[in-house]
Design a protein around this motif. Structure first.
Motif, PDB file in Angstrom:
ATOM      1  N   ALA A   3     -22.236  14.489  13.504  1.00 25.33           N
ATOM      2  CA  ALA A   3     -22.728  15.758  13.028  1.00 25.33           C
ATOM      3  C   ALA A   3     -23.210  16.821  13.905  1.00 25.33           C
ATOM      4  N   ILE A   4     -23.510  17.930  13.777  1.00 23.52           N
ATOM      5  CA  ILE A   4     -23.743  19.036  14.683  1.00 23.52           C
ATOM      6  C   ILE A   4     -25.184  18.789  15.019  1.00 23.52           C
ATOM      7  N   SER A  10     -21.742  28.109  14.498  1.00 22.95           N
ATOM      8  CA  SER A  10     -20.219  27.933  14.243  1.00 22.95           C
ATOM      9  C   SER A  10     -19.904  29.390  13.776  1.00 22.95           C
ATOM     10  N   LEU A  27     -22.082  22.659   7.073  1.00 26.01           N
ATOM     11  CA  LEU A  27     -23.087  22.991   8.468  1.00 26.01           C
ATOM     12  C   LEU A  27     -24.292  23.591   8.436  1.00 26.01           C
ATOM     13  N   GLN A  30     -26.501  20.729   7.619  1.00 18.97           N
ATOM     14  CA  GLN A  30     -26.560  19.942   8.976  1.00 18.97           C
ATOM     15  C   GLN A  30     -27.896  20.421   9.664  1.00 18.97           C
ATOM     16  N   GLY A  32     -27.238  23.783  11.032  1.00 18.21           N
ATOM     17  CA  GLY A  32     -26.459  24.739  11.905  1.00 18.21           C
ATOM     18  C   GLY A  32     -26.760  26.131  11.696  1.00 18.21           C
ATOM     19  N   VAL A  34     -24.527  29.751  11.228  1.00 14.07           N
ATOM     20  CA  VAL A  34     -23.087  29.924  10.936  1.00 14.07           C
ATOM     21  C   VAL A  34     -22.666  31.475  10.685  1.00 14.07           C
ATOM     22  N   TYR A  89     -19.051  26.110  17.929  1.00 15.76           N
ATOM     23  CA  TYR A  89     -17.775  25.794  17.090  1.00 15.76           C
ATOM     24  C   TYR A  89     -16.968  27.211  17.107  1.00 15.76           C
ATOM     25  N   GLU A 236     -15.837  16.919   9.741  1.00 17.73           N
ATOM     26  CA  GLU A 236     -17.016  16.173  10.320  1.00 17.73           C
ATOM     27  C   GLU A 236     -16.699  15.312  11.533  1.00 17.73           C
ATOM     28  N   LEU A 239     -17.335  16.952  15.201  1.00 18.05           N
ATOM     29  CA  LEU A 239     -18.567  17.612  15.302  1.00 18.05           C
ATOM     30  C   LEU A 239     -19.231  16.796  16.542  1.00 18.05           C
TER      31      LEU A 239
END
Length: 289
Positions: A3-4, A10, A27, A30, A32, A34, A89, A236, A239
Motif C-alpha cells: 500500500a502507499i 499520485s 489511493l 489508502q 494518498g 491524487v 507515482y 496495488e 505500491l
C-alpha cells in the motif's frame, strides 16, 4: 498487499472515468493525495471535489490535460509539484478505443475513392500520449529525493493484453499497446539502479466508458469482461515498498498472470542487443554501463 505511505502523491491521466477513476478513489482511501488529469475538465473537477468532500480536506486536485499535447501535460505536472511538492507515482492511464485508421477494404470501390491519410488518433493517444507522460514522470523523479517508500518514484503504464496478441480489427490499438509494453521493459532496465520502478498493467476488456455501451453487451452475456477489482489488485501490487519492476501484470476475466518477455532466439540475439546499448550510450554521452 503493498500500500502507499500516507500522504504519497499520485498523478493519474484519464482519471475522471473508468480504471483511472477507480484507481484514484482507491489511493485516496489508502491515505494518498491524487492529481486527476483528464481531458474532460468538468468531469475531473467534479470528481476531485467529491474526493475532497468525502475526506473533509484537500486530497485531490484536477488538471485539464490532452495527453497528446506536451505543453498541457507539462503544465499539469508543474501544477502538481507546486501544490503537493513531489510526485511519488505516475499512472500513465489515459487511452481510447480503436478508431478506423483506413477505410474498410473493398476492391470494387477502391478505384473511385481517393487514397487517404491514415487516422493515427488511437496510436497518438495510447502511445505518444503515454510517452509524454512517462518523460515527465521520469524527469520529475530524477529531480526529487527518495520518498517514504524508498523510491524516487514509480511509473505505471496502462497497456492491454493486445500488447501481446494481434487483433485484426484493432491494428492501431494493438500496435500502441505493444509499444507501451516494450517501452516499459526497456525503461525498467535503464532505471533499475536509480530507485525508480517502471511497470505495466495489461487487462483484457473492462466495462468502462472507453467505448459505447452497446459494445459490451455480448461480453456481459458471455461473461468475458475482466473484473475491475482484479485490475486494481494488480496496481496495488506495485505500491509502497514493492520492488517489482519491468513486469506486465495481466488480467483476463478471472485470470491473473505476469506476462513473460519474449525469449525466442534471445541467447542468439542478446550479444548484439547488449552491445548496441553500450554503443548508443557512448554516442548519446550517457554514462550508464
Amino acid at each position: 498487499m503493498p500500500a502507499i505511505s500516507r500522504g504519497e502523491v499520485s498523478y493519474i491521466t484519464g482519471a475522471a472515468s473508468g480504471i483511472g477513476r477507480a484507481l484514484a478513489a482507491m489511493l485516496v482511501d489508502q491515505g494518498g493525495l491524487v492529481i486527476i488529469a483528464d481531458i474532460n475538465a468538468e468531469a475531473g473537477s467534479k470528481f476531485a471535489a467529491e474526493l475532497n468532500e468525502r475526506a473533509e480536506k484537500v486530497v485531490a486536485i484536477s488538471v485539464q490535460t490532452d495527453t497528446t499535447n506536451w505543453e498541457e501535460q507539462l503544465a499539469g505536472f508543474q501544477k502538481a509539484t507546486t501544490t503537493f511538492k513531489r510526485i511519488d507515482y505516475v499512472f500513465a492511464n489515459a487511452g481510447i478505443a480503436e478508431h478506423p485508421w483506413l477505410p474498410p477494404f473493398n476492391p470494387e470501390t477502391a478505384a473511385s475513392r481517393p487514397i487517404v491519410k491514415p487516422n493515427l488518433a488511437t496510436a497518438n493517444i495510447n502511445l505518444t500520449g503515454q510517452l509524454y507522460t512517462a518523460a515527465l514522470a521520469l524527469q520529475t523523479f530524477e529531480r526529487q529525493e527518495i520518498g517514504p517508500s524508498g523510491f524516487r518514484g514509480k511509473l505505471v503504464l496502462t497497456s492491454s493484453v493486445f500488447g501481446y496478441y494481434p487483433s485484426r480489427a484493432m491494428p492501431m490499438y494493438a500496435a500502441s499497446k505493444a509499444g507501451v509494453i516494450n517501452f516499459m521493459r526497456s525503461a525498467a532496465q535503464y532505471y533499475a539502479d536509480k530507485n525508480i520502478t517502471v511497470n505495466a498493467i495489461a487487462p483484457n476488456l473492462v466495462d468502462t466508458p472507453i467505448a459505447p455501451d452497446v459494445l459490451f453487451v455480448p461480453f456481459r452475456e458471455q461473461k468475458l469482461l475482466s473484473d475491475i477489482q482484479l485490475v486494481l489488485d494488480q496496481f496495488e501490487k506495485l505500491l509502497g515498498d514493492s520492488k517489482v519492476t519491468g513486469q506486465a501484470l495481466s488480467i483476463s476475466q478471472d485470470n491473473v498472470w505476469t506476462h513473460p518477455a519474449d525469449k525466442y532466439m534471445f541467447e542468439e540475439n542478446n550479444p548484439a542487443c547488449d552491445l548496441i546499448s553500450v554503443q548508443i550510450f557512448k554516442l548519446f554521452g550517457d554514462s550508464t554501463p
